[in-house]
Motif scaffolding. Structure first.
Motif, PDB file in Angstrom:
ATOM      1  N   UNK A  20       0.843  -1.192   0.000  1.00  0.00           N
ATOM      2  CA  UNK A  20       0.000   0.000   0.000  1.00  0.00           C
ATOM      3  C   UNK A  20       0.876   1.238   0.000  1.00  0.00           C
ATOM      4  N   UNK A  21       0.440   2.255  -0.704  1.00  0.00           N
ATOM      5  CA  UNK A  21       1.115   3.554  -0.677  1.00  0.00           C
ATOM      6  C   UNK A  21       0.104   4.572  -0.199  1.00  0.00           C
ATOM      7  N   UNK A  22       0.451   5.304   0.824  1.00  0.00           N
ATOM      8  CA  UNK A  22      -0.492   6.157   1.521  1.00  0.00           C
ATOM      9  C   UNK A  22      -0.050   7.613   1.451  1.00  0.00           C
ATOM     10  N   UNK A  23      -0.959   8.481   1.053  1.00  0.00           N
ATOM     11  CA  UNK A  23      -0.658   9.908   0.939  1.00  0.00           C
ATOM     12  C   UNK A  23      -1.360  10.654   2.069  1.00  0.00           C
ATOM     13  N   UNK A  24      -0.671  10.780   3.194  1.00  0.00           N
ATOM     14  CA  UNK A  24      -1.252  11.505   4.319  1.00  0.00           C
ATOM     15  C   UNK A  24      -0.143  12.008   5.224  1.00  0.00           C
ATOM     16  N   UNK A  25      -0.424  13.101   5.918  1.00  0.00           N
ATOM     17  CA  UNK A  25       0.546  13.654   6.866  1.00  0.00           C
ATOM     18  C   UNK A  25       0.794  12.660   7.992  1.00  0.00           C
ATOM     19  N   UNK A  26      -0.274  12.017   8.473  1.00  0.00           N
ATOM     20  CA  UNK A  26      -0.114  11.039   9.556  1.00  0.00           C
ATOM     21  C   UNK A  26       0.860   9.946   9.167  1.00  0.00           C
ATOM     22  N   UNK A  27       0.672   9.383   7.978  1.00  0.00           N
ATOM     23  CA  UNK A  27       1.541   8.301   7.548  1.00  0.00           C
ATOM     24  C   UNK A  27       2.986   8.782   7.400  1.00  0.00           C
ATOM     25  N   UNK A  28       3.150   9.974   6.855  1.00  0.00           N
ATOM     26  CA  UNK A  28       4.496  10.521   6.665  1.00  0.00           C
ATOM     27  C   UNK A  28       5.225  10.686   7.994  1.00  0.00           C
ATOM     28  N   UNK A  29       4.551  11.273   8.974  1.00  0.00           N
ATOM     29  CA  UNK A  29       5.217  11.539  10.247  1.00  0.00           C
ATOM     30  C   UNK A  29       5.396  10.265  11.067  1.00  0.00           C
ATOM     31  N   UNK A  30       4.395   9.390  11.055  1.00  0.00           N
ATOM     32  CA  UNK A  30       4.519   8.147  11.829  1.00  0.00           C
ATOM     33  C   UNK A  30       5.598   7.234  11.248  1.00  0.00           C
ATOM     34  N   UNK A  31       5.661   7.144   9.925  1.00  0.00           N
ATOM     35  CA  UNK A  31       6.719   6.330   9.324  1.00  0.00           C
ATOM     36  C   UNK A  31       8.093   6.931   9.589  1.00  0.00           C
ATOM     37  N   UNK A  32       8.188   8.240   9.585  1.00  0.00           N
ATOM     38  CA  UNK A  32       9.475   8.889   9.867  1.00  0.00           C
ATOM     39  C   UNK A  32       9.936   8.584  11.289  1.00  0.00           C
ATOM     40  N   UNK A  33       9.018   8.657  12.236  1.00  0.00           N
ATOM     41  CA  UNK A  33       9.367   8.313  13.619  1.00  0.00           C
ATOM     42  C   UNK A  33       9.817   6.860  13.702  1.00  0.00           C
ATOM     43  N   UNK A  34       9.117   5.993  12.974  1.00  0.00           N
ATOM     44  CA  UNK A  34       9.441   4.571  13.022  1.00  0.00           C
ATOM     45  C   UNK A  34      10.844   4.302  12.469  1.00  0.00           C
ATOM     46  N   UNK A  35      11.167   4.922  11.345  1.00  0.00           N
ATOM     47  CA  UNK A  35      12.485   4.708  10.744  1.00  0.00           C
ATOM     48  C   UNK A  35      13.588   5.220  11.651  1.00  0.00           C
ATOM     49  N   UNK A  36      13.358   6.333  12.304  1.00  0.00           N
ATOM     50  CA  UNK A  36      14.360   6.833  13.251  1.00  0.00           C
ATOM     51  C   UNK A  36      14.635   5.780  14.320  1.00  0.00           C
ATOM     52  N   UNK A  37      13.565   5.145  14.800  1.00  0.00           N
ATOM     53  CA  UNK A  37      13.745   4.101  15.789  1.00  0.00           C
ATOM     54  C   UNK A  37      14.493   2.898  15.245  1.00  0.00           C
ATOM     55  N   UNK A  38      14.191   2.500  14.006  1.00  0.00           N
ATOM     56  CA  UNK A  38      14.876   1.358  13.392  1.00  0.00           C
ATOM     57  C   UNK A  38      16.365   1.645  13.242  1.00  0.00           C
ATOM     58  N   UNK A  39      16.705   2.852  12.802  1.00  0.00           N
ATOM     59  CA  UNK A  39      18.122   3.224  12.650  1.00  0.00           C
ATOM     60  C   UNK A  39      18.834   3.137  13.997  1.00  0.00           C
ATOM     61  N   UNK A  40      18.096   3.424  15.064  1.00  0.00           N
ATOM     62  CA  UNK A  40      18.689   3.381  16.404  1.00  0.00           C
ATOM     63  C   UNK A  40      18.563   2.015  17.066  1.00  0.00           C
ATOM     64  N   UNK A  41      18.067   1.001  16.310  1.00  0.00           N
ATOM     65  CA  UNK A  41      18.089  -0.354  16.835  1.00  0.00           C
ATOM     66  C   UNK A  41      16.763  -0.996  17.140  1.00  0.00           C
ATOM     67  N   UNK A  42      15.644  -0.287  16.984  1.00  0.00           N
ATOM     68  CA  UNK A  42      14.328  -0.896  17.240  1.00  0.00           C
ATOM     69  C   UNK A  42      14.034  -1.951  16.185  1.00  0.00           C
ATOM     70  N   UNK A  43      13.202  -2.937  16.540  1.00  0.00           N
ATOM     71  CA  UNK A  43      12.979  -4.048  15.625  1.00  0.00           C
ATOM     72  C   UNK A  43      11.501  -4.327  15.350  1.00  0.00           C
ATOM     73  N   UNK A  44      10.592  -3.487  15.835  1.00  0.00           N
ATOM     74  CA  UNK A  44       9.164  -3.731  15.624  1.00  0.00           C
ATOM     75  C   UNK A  44       8.775  -3.327  14.200  1.00  0.00           C
ATOM     76  N   UNK A  45       7.840  -4.042  13.587  1.00  0.00           N
ATOM     77  CA  UNK A  45       7.351  -3.640  12.265  1.00  0.00           C
ATOM     78  C   UNK A  45       6.446  -2.417  12.366  1.00  0.00           C
ATOM     79  N   UNK A  46       6.304  -1.707  11.252  1.00  0.00           N
ATOM     80  CA  UNK A  46       5.445  -0.522  11.229  1.00  0.00           C
ATOM     81  C   UNK A  46       3.985  -0.960  11.168  1.00  0.00           C
ATOM     82  N   UNK A  47       3.165  -0.486  12.118  1.00  0.00           N
ATOM     83  CA  UNK A  47       1.765  -0.908  12.160  1.00  0.00           C
ATOM     84  C   UNK A  47       0.843   0.195  12.657  1.00  0.00           C
TER      85      UNK A  47
END
Length: 445
Positions: free
Chosen positions: A318-345
């Protein structure tokens, strides 16, 4: 400091390749949030944002809403500036305070994954340990005869909005091509400016990809009630010029000719995935990522409008065009780069303001959802929600001028609480009270 460098560091050179960190391509909501989250989560390496547009990154949603509805100020500078300017996502001091390098007014033109570098149009070469694509999307082009005529506008950037706002000052007959969110937001803004507005939509209902058929049909009637001439099952065939060489008529697929001294094309967007494809990353309606938002290269991520991700709520890519998705995914990736391992949900949610109608959606609806209207759908003063059920359980909620329902639905669905159809449609049911009952500790007897 160069004109496009907003952090107190010396201009880039080949020496930058010795100072790696995170490079973010894109200065929209996703890019800015990724940088902010990296810092707030304790990342201490270099963080660089590459933004093609000049100036500080700004909020895009107001461009098709309050910004267009505002009439020009009475200033004497002749700039045509409006009284509602889009706010910057962050003030200039934020970047210096958080040691974030913001490079504006220059584009990323190449990514070399073997050397882990990004080349910019101004000749700068940036090195990275992790790379984030937050490149967003671009307007889909209309391959329509006459599309090049003066008086035909798109809307994606602040410059687009400024040009369109000035054009609306003198427009009388506006034709909007496309009845999606942007098209209808522009249509209601033009109506508020005193224009006669016609909307052409090839599909049988407005916002068909995002809304349930029930609510799409309601919006068709509601916009007509406002005074918009909404033409469904009717696309655009061509544009005709007047004696002055500017657009004068829009000719639809039925052969009807509509007066148009201003046209706005709002037929959707396409993901900006070309740079990723040229770098050898997998693309398919966006940059393909896994559940952690990684691309086929484990050191490269994609977030926001450009990312095609496996959505647990949609049940597939799925490709989602929304501010919520943009900001939530950005927060998630920051966590992954820092070692988090949970999938985006994270639960998707959206909004759109169209004249007097505040549309808010919690979760992604499906065409086969069972629906029920709760509240008052009278278009003169609507205040209602559409409850969507799957296998008898509440799965999504669409709300019109009912913010309490929307906020409660987001909490319920994000928490995975089950609300049955029978309960949701029972007399006196309240989403807000249902959430409280299920989350408050039981009283001690």
């Amino acid at each position: 400091m160069t004109a496009h460098q907003h952090q107190g560091q010396s201009p880039s050179s080949a020496a930058d390749q010795d100072a790696r960190g995170v490079v973010i391509i894109g200065g929209g909501q996703a890019g800015l949030q990724a940088a902010a989250s990296l810092r707030s989560e304790g990342f201490t390496g270099q963080v660089t944002i590459v933004a093609e547009e000049p100036g500080l990154p700004y909020q895009r949603p107001p461009l098709s809403k309050d910004y267009l509805k505002a009439r020009p100020t009475d200033g004497t500078d002749g700039s045509g500036s409006t009284s509602a300017s889009p706010l910057p996502l962050r003030g200039e001091a934020f970047f210096a305070d958080h040691a974030i390098t913001l490079r504006t007014g220059t584009a990323a033109v190449a990514v070399d994954r073997s050397s882990k570098t990004v080349s910019l149009a101004d000749g700068t070469v940036l090195a990275y340990d992790s790379l984030i694509f937050a490149t967003g999307a671009r307007n889909r082009e209309l391959p329509t005869p006459g599309i090049e005529l003066p008086g035909i506008h798109g809307l994606r950037t602040l410059e687009d909005a400024e040009q369109l706002g000035r054009a609306l000052d003198s427009a009388k007959n506006v034709v909007v091509v496309g009845a999606g969110f942007i098209g209808l937001e522009v249509a209601t803004a033009a109506l508020a400016r005193g224009c006669q507005v016609t909307v052409l939509e090839f599909a049988p209902r407005p916002m068909g990809r995002a809304l349930t058929p029930l609510l799409g049909d309601w919006f068709a009637g509601a916009h007509r009630h406002l005074g918009i001439d909404l033409r469904l099952n009717e696309g655009i065939a061509s544009f005709e010029a007047g004696d002055d060489g500017r657009v004068a008529f829009a000719v639809s697929t039925t052969g009807d000719r509509y007066p148009a001294d201003l046209v706005v094309a709002g037929v959707g967007v396409q993901p900006n995935d070309q740079l990723a494809a040229e770098a050898g990353l997998e693309t398919a309606n966006g940059i393909v990522v896994d559940a952690h938002l990684r691309t086929t290269d484990p050191d490269v991520f994609a977030v926001g409008d450009c990312a095609n991700f496996p959505s647990v709520h949609f049940g597939g890519p799925f490709r989602l065009e929304s501010v919520q998705n943009a900001t939530d995914q950005a927060r998630h990736v920051a966590g992954v780069i820092l070692g988090a391992d949970a999938p985006y949900a994270d639960l998707p949610w959206f909004w759109s303001t169209q004249g007097p109608f505040r549309l808010q959606m919690a979760n992604i609806v499906r065409a086969d959802d069972e629906t029920a209207v709760v509240g008052d759908p009278d278009p003169a003063h609507p205040k209602f929600s559409v409850f969507c059920f799957r296998d008898g359980i509440l799965a999504a909620v669409e709300s019109v001028n009912q913010p309490s329902d929307h906020l409660s639905a987001r909490k319920i669905l994000a928490a995975g609480l089950e609300i049955t159809r029978e309960e949701a449609l029972s007399e006196g049911f309240s989403l807000r009270e249902a959430y409280k009952e299920r989350t408050q500790p039981a009283a001690v007897v």
